[in-house]
Write an enzyme that holds these catalytic residues in place. Structure first.
Site, short mmCIF file in Angstrom:
data_model
loop_
_atom_site.label_atom_id
_atom_site.label_comp_id
_atom_site.label_asym_id
_atom_site.label_seq_id
_atom_site.Cartn_x
_atom_site.Cartn_y
_atom_site.Cartn_z
CG HIS A 149 -42.31 84.50 -8.51
ND1 HIS A 149 -43.37 84.39 -9.37
CD2 HIS A 149 -41.88 85.78 -8.62
CE1 HIS A 149 -43.57 85.55 -9.98
NE2 HIS A 149 -42.67 86.41 -9.54
CG ASP A 176 -43.57 74.34 -6.00
OD1 ASP A 176 -42.99 75.40 -6.28
OD2 ASP A 176 -43.83 73.45 -6.82
#
Ligand code: F6P
Length: 469
Positions: free
Chosen positions: A158, A366
């Site tokens: 992720h 991110d």
């Protein structure tokens, strides 16, 4: 019904019948994968105990079996706080300078992965499809294979994959990221992440094959793919629409007193660039005096990983900076920045996003950033707000009609805030329409289906081994 799907992640949010459904990107994504399948979700209960049993505990809710184990205090320190969050997390977010490696933590990481593998051995069946999530569990396939499990095993990361030179700064990286070749399929968030991982594995001796997405080593073949994780787009939009007239909308509207709302929502983490964002807000207030007292910045920041010193230091830095800016620019009837250390239910966030004229999502790095996607999904298509988005969020690859910014340049972020607040309706509508279409096309169900289709379509390790001479 097909093969069982066994999902494994560090934390398992066992549903609480009294409480709200699990929030958070990983939890929503895993639920989308399990929906409509015979499924098991295995991992840590989130509890620490002195002498945890090796026998996992099982609870069944809505057809999904939640199977959990507890961790010892030492495991929690070394595996979770230590190697996962003080070594892997910073390095994979390009912050080698913050990594604090020690061998005890690495041993703890491998030990907990081994405990997971042993506990899984008690429940795995040969035809189960296994899907492992995130950086806490990279060596798990290798450990399962060593115990004779030749199931199809997929892994999804992720968080970002940095370039090979940064991965090389991780001591023993060959046993951690190098062990990803034991999966049948490794999914990452973006093409950039996939390319970085491909280059790293090539540097470790993996060869190209006839299929550009597949790499080969003497005993393994691994497929790499980019699967940008999505949100439940239509459901989130419906939630935001339904929020009109809710308590939170009423209270917020009243307290804004006609001012424009600019919102940021981030777990308290240095990767999110919150102090950089506050610097940009300060520039904005300094250089756009006409907007003073006409805009309110709301920064919602639930605390996270509080035992780790970098996170405690960040809390000091963020609250100190917000206080200083409020002291310098606020007056008796206006506080420029409202800084809130708590989490909100998804319905409440959807309501706040819809109220906000600007969504500020400016991480330094991110993997994806689902706040950016949720902000867009929550907007009124006839009068949408504007997303200001870091070029270093994985979401920027899909949401290229946001105002993309470099979060390291406060003047540029300040200029984007001003442009967003003053953007004409027609441009806002056009940008939003283009982005919501992308989010509808690749919602979280598509993401899960794409990954599972590629995992099942790819020959399992057992088949490769059987067909090899
Ligand atoms: O995706 C990043 C991630 O670490 C997930 O694995 C996790 O669900 C989330 O962030 C929250 O982190 P934590 O479980 O450490 O609070």
């Amino acid at each position: 019904m097909g093969a069982r799907l066994v999902v494994i992640s560090n934390r398992v949010p066992v549903p609480d019948p009294e409480g709200p459904p699990a929030a958070g990107g990983l939890a929503v994504a895993v639920m989308a994968a399990l929906r409509g399948r015979e499924g098991i979700w295995f991992g840590w209960s989130g509890q620490v105990s002195d002498d945890p049993s090796d026998e996992p505990r099982t609870q069944v809710h809505d057809g999904i079996s939640y199977v959990v184990i507890d961790l010892k205090e030492q495991d929690f320190e070394e595996y979770y706080n230590g190697f996962a969050n003080r070594v892997l997390w910073p390095i994979l977010h390009y912050r080698v300078d913050l990594a604090e490696f020690n061998r005890a933590d690495l041993s703890g990481y491998v030990r907990v992965n081994q405990r997971f593998a042993l506990a899984l051995s008690r429940i795995l069946r040969p035809d189960d499809l296994v899907w492992v999530h995130d950086y806490h569990l990279m060596p798990l396939a290798r450990l399962l294979r060593a115990q004779g499990h030749y199931n199809r095993i997929g892994f999804f990361l992720h968080i970002p994959v940095p370039p090979p030179d940064l991965i090389a700064a991780l001591p023993h990286h060959a046993d951690i990221l190098g062990a990803l070749v034991d999966y049948d399929l490794v999914g990452v968030q973006t093409d950039n992440d996939r390319e970085n991982l491909r280059r790293y594995l090539r540097s470790r001796g993996a060869d190209r094959t006839g299929d550009p997405d597949v790499l080969a080593l003497p005993d393994q073949r691994v497929r790499l793919g980019a699967y940008p994780v999505g949100i439940e787009t239509d459901e989130f939009t419906r939630m935001a629409e339904a929020s009109a007239g809710s308590d939170i909308v009423g209270e917020m509207t009243e307290s804004l007193g006609g001012r424009a709302l600019v919102i940021g929502v981030d777990r308290l983490d240095y990767s999110k660039g919150i102090t950089h964002r506050l610097d940009a807000i300060e520039r904005f207030l300094a250089h756009a005096p006409e907007w003073r007292a006409r805009v309110t910045f709301l920064q919602v920041t639930p605390k996270s990983r509080v035992e780790i010193p970098e996170y405690a230091a960040l809390q000091e830095a963020v609250s100190g900076t917000a206080g200083r800016i409020n002291g310098a620019y606020g007056d008796v009837s206006w506080t420029p920045i409202r800084y809130v250390n708590r989490s909100y239910a998804r319905e409440e966030l959807a309501a706040l996003y819809r109220l906000a004229r600007v969504g500020l999502v400016t991480p330094l790095r991110d993997g994806m950033n689902l706040v950016a996607k949720e902000y867009v999904a929550a907007q009124d298509p006839g009068d949408p707000g504007v997303l200001v988005l870091s070029q270093f969020a994985g979401a920027a690859a899909e949401l290229d009609r946001a105002l993309l910014v470099n979060p390291h340049e406060p003047e540029a972020v300040a200029a984007a805030i001003l442009r967003a607040l003053e953007m004409p309706l027609a441009e806002r509508v056009e940008r939003h329409a283009s982005m919501i279409e992308v989010l509808r096309r690749n919602d979280v169900s598509h993401w899960a289906e794409n990954f599972i289709t590629d995992l099942t379509g790819h020959p399992a390790s057992s088949e490769i081994r059987e067909t090899e001479p």
